[in-house]
Design an enzyme around this catalytic site. Sequence first.
Site, PDB file in Angstrom:
ATOM      1  N   LYS A 152       1.297  -3.764 -14.566  1.00 20.84           N
ATOM      2  CA  LYS A 152      -0.045  -3.700 -15.152  1.00 20.84           C
ATOM      3  C   LYS A 152       0.023  -3.451 -16.657  1.00 20.84           C
ATOM      4  O   LYS A 152       0.970  -2.859 -17.166  1.00 20.84           O
ATOM      5  CB  LYS A 152      -0.904  -2.655 -14.450  1.00 20.84           C
ATOM      6  CG  LYS A 152      -0.411  -1.221 -14.498  1.00 20.84           C
ATOM      7  CD  LYS A 152      -1.366  -0.327 -13.706  1.00 20.84           C
ATOM      8  CE  LYS A 152      -0.978   1.130 -13.814  1.00 20.84           C
ATOM      9  NZ  LYS A 152      -1.920   2.011 -13.097  1.00 20.84           N
ATOM     10  N   SER A 167       1.849   1.301  -7.417  1.00 19.46           N
ATOM     11  CA  SER A 167       1.169   2.538  -7.034  1.00 19.46           C
ATOM     12  C   SER A 167       1.645   3.025  -5.666  1.00 19.46           C
ATOM     13  O   SER A 167       2.823   3.257  -5.472  1.00 19.46           O
ATOM     14  CB  SER A 167      -0.352   2.337  -7.076  1.00 19.46           C
ATOM     15  OG  SER A 167      -1.027   3.562  -6.979  1.00 19.46           O
ATOM     16  N   HIS A 168       0.728   3.164  -4.703  1.00 17.10           N
ATOM     17  CA  HIS A 168       1.067   3.744  -3.399  1.00 17.10           C
ATOM     18  C   HIS A 168       1.544   2.696  -2.403  1.00 17.10           C
ATOM     19  O   HIS A 168       1.807   3.026  -1.242  1.00 17.10           O
ATOM     20  CB  HIS A 168      -0.161   4.455  -2.831  1.00 17.10           C
ATOM     21  CG  HIS A 168      -1.328   3.524  -2.618  1.00 17.10           C
ATOM     22  ND1 HIS A 168      -2.036   2.994  -3.673  1.00 17.10           N
ATOM     23  CD2 HIS A 168      -1.874   3.007  -1.497  1.00 17.10           C
ATOM     24  CE1 HIS A 168      -2.977   2.199  -3.196  1.00 17.10           C
ATOM     25  NE2 HIS A 168      -2.899   2.186  -1.890  1.00 17.10           N
TER      26      HIS A 168
END
Length: 539
Positions: free
Chosen positions: A156, A146-147
Amino acid sequence: MTSRAGTLAEPSDLIDPEAVSAAYYDLIPDVTNPAQKVVFGTSGHRGSSLDSAFNEAHIAAITQAIVEYRAGQGITGPLFIGRDTHILSGPAERTALEVLAGNGVHVLADAEGGYVPTPVVSHAIIAYNADPQNTDQADGIVVTPSHNPPRDGGFKYNPPHGGPADSDATTWIANRANEIIAGGNAEVKKSMVSPGRHDFLRGYVIDLAKIIDFEAIKKAGIRIGADPLGGASVEYWAAIRDAYDLDLTVMNPSVDPTWRFMTLDWDEKIRMDPSSASVMASVVARKDEFDITTGNDADADRHGIVTPDGGLMNPNHYLAVAIQYLYTHRPEWRSDAAIGKTLVSSSIIDKVAESLGRRLWEVPVGFKWFVPGLIDGSVAFGGEESAGASFLRADGTVWTTDKDGIILALLASEILAVTGKTPSQLYTELTEKFGDPVYQRVDAAASKEQKARLGKLSGDDITATELAGDPIIAKLSEAPGNGAAVGGVKVVTEKAWFAARPSGTEDVYKIYAESFEGPEHLKRVQEEAKTIVDAALGA
């Protein structure tokens, strides 16, 4: 010393991509070391190859565990796989493809070998499983942290409902993966068979017309600036512009594994968090060039909204505006569809829900809790305080069951086109009606033992009766919406609230707090929150 937050990254801030990639293959994790085990947080397993926390052995074992899990669940359809632009995402995807092929799993990867945002994988899973011609069930893997900073990798699993796997699934997968690693990965099967191909981009972009009013945006001539922040949405924004003939500029189409074009986050690290003013500094600097300016993180599950009059919006503020707008402009949504929020999101959302006559569905932190409601239409919008949300199609059917930063970014332009007001202006109107809350998250030191106790704390363990001079009206250790444990506590008065949860990565606990009485009152709430929690923990 002056903070460099919000300033352009310097050469000393950048990773060495070759070193990060080499460590992925060269370092072997020791799963007797907790820091090197497979651990699934709210969004999968994350870590850096340089720390022996995200290496080939991890990904091979996790993928083998996913193969066994899906077989145990009777999942026999294709597995959709996508990756973001982090340097470790490419090697990890290759490892996963080899293991999936070795186990005979039918895999569908991007047709052009490109990047695939998290919500696009969710959308593809849902579309496949909704097709009556398909008698089997599909699931998916998204390779993304993600970030997180450029040195990190993430992995995931999304089961057939299309959203983040629940803790039962992730616990089983993580435990099995650690067993496999402990056995030297001897149980991992690999093959070099090429995956099948799927046109993720076309399927998603064409379907967007069913959830966003592009005609209104085009007719109003909204000038849009979209910054992918070097992430997986880069090709998607250009495709959206072309498909719907929008006045849309892809502000920075660059992809670079070092993210050298980013401004530094609050702690002087490179992160792609579009809700951070420091990260979005270069985007905000161009706010007057566009009517709406947006940013997404590396896998496009988060959004940042910038307006000429208000700058970067606080995520809670935009969620409140989005909810107010959507529930008054989506007539085909069920009249009893609830508003979903995490219990650490702003309580102005509670007031908006009450004014709309809608049920508020308050759940623990983690988007997975919204999945069942989004699937059956009983929850039309689910949002997190960390700038992640999704909502239903215009006809009230499910869109994604994972966060979708692209539709939330596009919605800001629809809101301006339809109402003639920016989301910032609409939020000001909400505060005039409901009050102007002040919200902040701070960290407090805690040992591993104290964090463990906090995670299991009951509301009954809180002995305080007042908070910042007001009577406490609720002490929650379970979410009101679904009764699930919150992994901490939330304490509420008529004027304010705080919630305390242990950090999953650091020796601190997080205090989320909000006051409708101003900054000074908020500070008092925060100070007393620490005293109340420390007392309950015996600190």
